[in-house]
Design a protein around this motif. Structure first.
Motif, PDB file in Angstrom:
ATOM      1  N   GLN A  90       1.737   7.437   4.325  1.00 33.12           N
ATOM      2  CA  GLN A  90       0.497   6.814   4.156  1.00 33.12           C
ATOM      3  C   GLN A  90       1.194   6.420   2.313  1.00 33.12           C
ATOM      4  O   GLN A  90       0.806   5.225   2.013  1.00 33.12           O
ATOM      5  CB  GLN A  90      -0.593   7.076   3.878  1.00 33.12           C
ATOM      6  N   ALA A  98       0.896  -1.446   0.274  1.00 30.43           N
ATOM      7  CA  ALA A  98      -0.463  -0.075   0.078  1.00 30.43           C
ATOM      8  C   ALA A  98       1.093   1.292   0.052  1.00 30.43           C
ATOM      9  O   ALA A  98       0.530   2.048  -0.474  1.00 30.43           O
ATOM     10  CB  ALA A  98      -0.922  -0.223   1.276  1.00 30.43           C
ATOM     11  N   THR A 155      -2.423   3.787  -2.738  1.00 28.50           N
ATOM     12  CA  THR A 155      -2.551   3.282  -1.040  1.00 28.50           C
ATOM     13  C   THR A 155      -3.932   2.004  -1.619  1.00 28.50           C
ATOM     14  O   THR A 155      -3.732   1.904  -2.828  1.00 28.50           O
ATOM     15  CB  THR A 155      -3.677   3.588  -0.165  1.00 28.50           C
ATOM     16  N   SER A 156      -3.874   1.210  -0.700  1.00 31.37           N
ATOM     17  CA  SER A 156      -4.630  -0.110  -0.832  1.00 31.37           C
ATOM     18  C   SER A 156      -6.144   0.367  -0.488  1.00 31.37           C
ATOM     19  O   SER A 156      -6.534  -0.695  -1.394  1.00 31.37           O
ATOM     20  CB  SER A 156      -4.822  -0.937   0.082  1.00 31.37           C
ATOM     21  N   THR A 157      -6.261   1.350  -0.509  1.00 36.92           N
ATOM     22  CA  THR A 157      -7.491   1.894  -0.250  1.00 36.92           C
ATOM     23  C   THR A 157      -8.348   2.605  -0.664  1.00 36.92           C
ATOM     24  O   THR A 157      -9.984   2.850  -1.148  1.00 36.92           O
ATOM     25  CB  THR A 157      -7.742   2.145   1.941  1.00 36.92           C
ATOM     26  N   ASP A 158      -7.740   3.881  -1.740  1.00 34.33           N
ATOM     27  CA  ASP A 158      -8.125   5.144  -2.571  1.00 34.33           C
ATOM     28  C   ASP A 158      -7.880   4.785  -4.037  1.00 34.33           C
ATOM     29  O   ASP A 158      -7.900   3.318  -4.026  1.00 34.33           O
ATOM     30  CB  ASP A 158      -6.711   5.824  -1.955  1.00 34.33           C
ATOM     31  N   THR A 159      -8.939   5.197  -4.222  1.00 37.71           N
ATOM     32  CA  THR A 159      -8.448   4.961  -6.015  1.00 37.71           C
ATOM     33  C   THR A 159      -6.859   5.009  -6.415  1.00 37.71           C
ATOM     34  O   THR A 159      -6.154   6.226  -5.979  1.00 37.71           O
ATOM     35  CB  THR A 159      -9.619   6.568  -6.576  1.00 37.71           C
ATOM     36  N   GLN A 160      -7.354   4.662  -7.117  1.00 35.92           N
ATOM     37  CA  GLN A 160      -5.722   4.059  -8.078  1.00 35.92           C
ATOM     38  C   GLN A 160      -5.464   5.324  -9.348  1.00 35.92           C
ATOM     39  O   GLN A 160      -5.883   4.879  -9.971  1.00 35.92           O
ATOM     40  CB  GLN A 160      -5.648   2.618  -8.564  1.00 35.92           C
TER      41      GLN A 160
END
Length: 407
Positions: free
Chosen positions: A231, A6, A241-246
């Motif tokens: 982050q 991430a 990151t692993s959780t947000d829009t790429q």
């Protein structure tokens, strides 16, 4: 500690197509085109440097420093940036030029510092300490709603440098960018392309504003001096990151058979990067603004503030190749029981105040720094005396009159 996927940065060097949060080099066998998140150049080959100009050429830039909502890694946050971009604009000049950067402070965000100052990392600033930028060492900060022009004769310096805010830990919020001073380069015959498209800025990125990070670091309960971890890592302002829009990964397009001078800058506040390009070696020709005897390596470890120029030859089959730059941040360790030491030597030939400090920015704010007052009498009178202009003189009275919330 090694950060997980991430917060690991990969670039894919597309010696021909897009790839993932690495970045990629894309090779083509035909005319060179450039695809990148930063400025690009239409020139594909180097030109022979011209003699130094007499008188020197003045290069004028304007920075509008403001709070802008950006999402370098898919997470949107309020930032402090120049000209609405992260990293900031690329500054270019030639050996012997004069750089003038007019900084307008348009900061208004109450959760972050509203004043600012900018340091020009690596520039010698001979008889020009008042334009070096560290707040409360060489100047008072630029107050919100006010402006200041940094004027810097470059003299004989060439190479790869960078700039960043030097007020508290403000550069964590985004105010950092690259500087390239074009040389009469003894290694010029080793590469064909050296332009805006081959500048690579590595940087860590935090989702929390710097005042909050500093408060947590300085909290009395933080007895182990644990640092906040970023982050994500970014390449030319793009991370994941692993959780947000790429966001789309950066892509560098190169032409088969040409040799590229990549200027790599670690503009981080804590992280170091292990930089490599799949299937290709890196020939180091510059380190921190100094020409280097060519040295071929497989990868480079860059700590905060470090810069390298490397030559990469597009000599493999036309394809996509990853640029990988895994990011590592410090893990607290027990204090050594038998510490060693290091001697720092330098020639004291430039009167003025100069700051030596840790470049993990929260450590600087916590006091890991020392100021050298070099020949203070010589600054006042004599051949090396310096008389800053009225705009510099006015910085302190304006700042000192500010309420605390605007400082």
């Amino acid at each position: 500690m090694q950060l997980l996927a991430a917060v690991t940065l990969f670039l894919s060097l597309s010696f021909s197509a897009k790839a993932g949060t690495t970045s990629s080099i894309r090779t083509t066998s035909s005319t060179r085109t450039t695809s990148s998140t930063r400025a690009s150049s239409t020139s594909s080959t180097r030109s022979t440097p011209s003699p130094l100009p007499t008188p020197p050429v003045v290069r004028n830039y304007v920075f509008n420093v403001a709070n802008v909502d950006l999402a370098p890694d898919g997470f949107t946050r309020r930032t402090v940036v120049a000209n609405s971009q992260f990293p900031g604009p690329l500054l270019t000049a030639n050996k012997g030029d004069i750089l003038n950067i007019l900084v307008h402070n348009n900061l208004t965000e109450t959760s972050m510092r509203k004043s600012t100052s900018i340091h020009w990392h690596g520039l010698f600033q001979h008889r020009n300490a008042h334009n070096d930028g560290p707040a409360f060492v060489t100047q008072c900060p630029i107050s919100p709603g006010h402006s200041y022009t940094y004027s810097m004769p470059l003299a004989n310096q060439t190479g790869t440098y960078w700039y960043h805010s030097h007020l508290s830990s403000q550069y964590l919020d985004g105010l950092r960018g690259p500087i390239v001073i074009n040389p009469q380069d003894p290694n010029l015959s080793l590469y064909d392309v050296d332009d805006a498209s081959t500048v690579i800025v590595l940087a860590d990125w935090f989702h929390t504003a710097s005042p909050e990070l500093l408060a947590a670091y300085m909290d009395p309960t933080n007895t182990a001096s644990n640092d906040a971890l970023p982050q994500s890592g970014t390449i030319n302002g793009v991370g994941r990151t692993s959780t947000d829009t790429q966001p789309a990964r950066p892509v560098f397009t190169v032409t088969s058979g040409l040799r590229y001078r990549f200027r790599i800058i670690n503009a981080s506040a804590i992280a170091r990067f292990n930089f490599q390009i799949s299937g290709h070696t890196l020939t180091v020709i510059e380190a921190d603004g100094e020409n280097h005897v060519p040295l071929t390596v497989d990868r480079l470890l860059l700590h905060p503030g470090q810069r390298y120029s490397v030559v990469v030859e597009a000599n493999q089959a036309v394809d996509n190749y990853w640029i990988r730059a895994p990011m590592t941040a410090r893990t607290p360790t027990p204090a050594p029981t038998n510490s060693g030491g290091i001697t720092i030597r330098f020639t004291a030939d430039n009167p003025g105040p100069w700051i030596l400090h840790c470049h993990i920015d929260l450590h600087l704010d916590a006091g890991l720094a020392v100021v050298f007052a070099e020949a203070p009498e010589a600054v006042i009178a004599g051949a090396d005396s310096v008389d800053p202009d009225n705009s510099w003189d006015s910085l302190c009275p304006i700042y000192n009159a500010l309420p605390a919330a605007d400082q």
